[in-house]
Design an enzyme around this catalytic site. Sequence first.
Site, PDB file in Angstrom:
ATOM      1  N   CYS A   1       0.807  -1.213   0.000  1.00  9.64           N
ATOM      2  CA  CYS A   1       0.000   0.000   0.000  1.00  9.64           C
ATOM      3  C   CYS A   1       0.839   1.261   0.000  1.00  9.64           C
ATOM      4  CB  CYS A   1      -0.869   0.046   1.255  1.00  9.64           C
ATOM      5  SG  CYS A   1      -1.825  -1.426   1.486  1.00  9.64           S
TER       6      CYS A   1
ATOM      7  N   GLY B   1      -0.675   0.645  -5.083  1.00 10.99           N
ATOM      8  CA  GLY B   1      -1.911  -0.105  -4.846  1.00 10.99           C
ATOM      9  C   GLY B   1      -3.016   0.442  -5.712  1.00 10.99           C
TER      10      GLY B   1
ATOM     11  N   ASN C   1       0.595   0.681   5.819  1.00  9.43           N
ATOM     12  CA  ASN C   1       1.341   0.028   4.742  1.00  9.43           C
ATOM     13  C   ASN C   1       2.244  -1.000   5.379  1.00  9.43           C
ATOM     14  OD1 ASN C   1       4.183   0.962   2.696  1.00  9.43           O
ATOM     15  ND2 ASN C   1       2.782  -0.725   2.429  1.00  9.43           N
ATOM     16  N   GLY C   2       2.053  -2.265   5.032  1.00  6.92           N
ATOM     17  CA  GLY C   2       2.907  -3.312   5.591  1.00  6.92           C
ATOM     18  C   GLY C   2       2.094  -4.524   5.926  1.00  6.92           C
TER      19      GLY C   2
ATOM     20  N   TYR D   1      12.110  -2.812  -7.330  1.00  4.11           N
ATOM     21  CA  TYR D   1      10.889  -2.750  -8.134  1.00  4.11           C
ATOM     22  C   TYR D   1       9.832  -1.778  -7.648  1.00  4.11           C
ATOM     23  CZ  TYR D   1       6.363  -4.156 -10.032  1.00  4.11           C
ATOM     24  OH  TYR D   1       5.138  -4.139 -10.617  1.00  4.11           O
TER      25      TYR D   1
HETATM   26  P1  AMP Z   1       6.483 -13.067 -13.427  1.00  3.35           P
HETATM   27  O1  AMP Z   1       5.786 -13.153 -14.720  1.00  3.35           O
HETATM   28  O2  AMP Z   1       5.660 -13.678 -12.340  1.00  3.35           O
HETATM   29  O3  AMP Z   1       7.877 -13.643 -13.491  1.00  3.35           O
HETATM   30  O4  AMP Z   1       6.587 -11.540 -13.035  1.00  3.35           O
HETATM   31  C1  AMP Z   1       7.733 -10.810 -13.290  1.00  3.35           C
HETATM   32  C2  AMP Z   1       7.394  -9.348 -13.437  1.00  3.35           C
HETATM   33  O5  AMP Z   1       6.674  -8.882 -12.307  1.00  3.35           O
HETATM   34  C3  AMP Z   1       8.638  -8.484 -13.573  1.00  3.35           C
HETATM   35  O6  AMP Z   1       8.526  -7.786 -14.787  1.00  3.35           O
HETATM   36  C4  AMP Z   1       8.621  -7.542 -12.391  1.00  3.35           C
HETATM   37  O7  AMP Z   1       8.831  -6.228 -12.828  1.00  3.35           O
HETATM   38  C5  AMP Z   1       7.234  -7.676 -11.808  1.00  3.35           C
HETATM   39  N1  AMP Z   1       7.267  -7.806 -10.340  1.00  3.35           N
HETATM   40  C6  AMP Z   1       8.210  -8.318  -9.577  1.00  3.35           C
HETATM   41  N2  AMP Z   1       7.856  -8.303  -8.275  1.00  3.35           N
HETATM   42  C7  AMP Z   1       6.630  -7.752  -8.217  1.00  3.35           C
HETATM   43  C8  AMP Z   1       5.716  -7.428  -7.174  1.00  3.35           C
HETATM   44  N3  AMP Z   1       5.994  -7.706  -5.905  1.00  3.35           N
HETATM   45  N4  AMP Z   1       4.552  -6.854  -7.501  1.00  3.35           N
HETATM   46  C9  AMP Z   1       4.270  -6.591  -8.774  1.00  3.35           C
HETATM   47  N5  AMP Z   1       5.086  -6.882  -9.795  1.00  3.35           N
HETATM   48  C10 AMP Z   1       6.246  -7.441  -9.545  1.00  3.35           C
END
Ligand code: AMP
Length: 474
Positions: free
Chosen positions: A10, A36, A111-112, A251
């Site tokens: 969040c 979020g 947030n957390g 990220y």
């Molecule tokens: P995946 O297809 O599951 O391997 O997702 C990888 C993608 O998700 C990458 O392009 C990251 O930028 C993004 N990503 C990584 N961690 C998160 C996260 N916690 N929440 C949202 N997106 C994420």
Amino acid sequence: MRLYRPEEECGIFGVFNHPEASNLTYLGLYALQHRGQEACGIVSSDGSRLRAHKSMGLVADVFGNPEIFKALPGRSAIGHVRYSTTGDSVLKNVQPIMVDYARGSIAVAHNGNLVNAQQVKRDLEERGSIFQTTMDTEIIIHLLALSRAPRLEDRISEALKQLKGAYSLLFLTETRMVAVRDPHGLRPLCLGKLGDSWVVASESCALDLIEAKYEREIEPGEVVVVDKDGISSYFPMDHVDPAPCIFEFVYFSRPDSLIFGKNVYMVRKEMGRQLAREHGVDADIVIPVPDSGVPAAIGYAEEAGLPFELGLIRNHYVGRTFIEPQQSIRHFGVKIKLNPVRELLEGKRVVVIDDSIVRGTTSRKIVKMVRNAGAKEVHVRISSPPTSFPCYYGIDTPSRKELISSSHTIDEINRYITSDTLGYLSHEGLMKSVGGPERHFCKACFTGTYPIDFPMLDLESQLGLFEEEIHEHE
Ligand code: AMP
Ligand code: SF4
């Protein structure tokens, strides 16, 4: 055993002592929308009464009608943007939560993720508390309401001492705003000034939007009370080694934000440079997976002496791929979101940079997309180490069995995503990029060493299923 899953990731924002407090809070939430996208809300105070407006949806939709701000009068306000990973994505779970209790009204935005939530909730229920939501955050309110301490600060301290986990919090009462960061400082929180008003935000990009001056980070374990006399600060909890979330740099945070003392863009660019030093390859162009891979790709290209190109064009009207609750939507999502530039990629040896691989779904689709657009070779480079462990502190990651690198070697992942070569940034490279090995961070999703232990930590039980999932995809 039920696997413990984080409830939310969040963003929070608050203003104290400004004639347009709820309007500014709306703008602040707008800048934090990336944290979020499922729901949002604002609570304002006119000095004697709290009022709330909250709903499922994006900030611009929920607060799109200017009439709403007439119903949120007063010189102080707090707000929240939420993404829930549980099935409980219903209106009653939208924050800030507001309650009336014996000493007046109070609202809280969180947030957390609390790791001892189940346990504290059980104790509270045995003592007669009745919960209206399924959120951890409501626990904090109950603890406050039960405290016998006469001063708000002491009631908050008493409540905090019973909590374990990640929390950046904002409280609003009729006459005060209180900001809190957990002792490990897992989630970011900063303090700003706008004329005579105080502003608190998850990330500094929200201060920039309203032209507030960045004052400082709220320290791990610090409680900042803002009232008509100004601000006061205290540290009610025992000191522990700080462990801010390194994934905020990888990220989660916006690149224009200053968090944990560093600008996110510069850190990501350095990760890219470091990645080029560690995993150079003969290639013609470097392209990012937009937007998450852009700063690292610029750093990689600079260091490798290769042209940086936008080989994948993003549709900006689609949210973050990951922030789609259904696996089926996520599969589809990559195509909705990205389209390759054939003229740029045809016949080229391409380095594709992304920040992380979670399940491998995105990378696999992207490699295919780039190859189908005519690329001769596709080399994937990831600007963080393999994400092998789930997060329990408020970032949405899947359970361990779904994390491809928890059960597969880099060679196997390379084969799965069908790239020619695959390289991840090393742990040492990551630490260099964020300011040196001596800095304390939570890196648990890369190392499995969790700074705060918790009852449901049973990683072994999460292993085993991923093999089947890979075969299903193929
Ligand atoms: P995946 O297809 O599951 O391997 O997702 C990888 C993608 O998700 C990458 O392009 C990251 O930028 C993004 N990503 C990584 N961690 C998160 C996260 N916690 N929440 C949202 N997106 C994420
Ligand atoms: Fe951040 Fe990873 Fe630690 Fe979670 S486990 S708080 S995502 S570093």
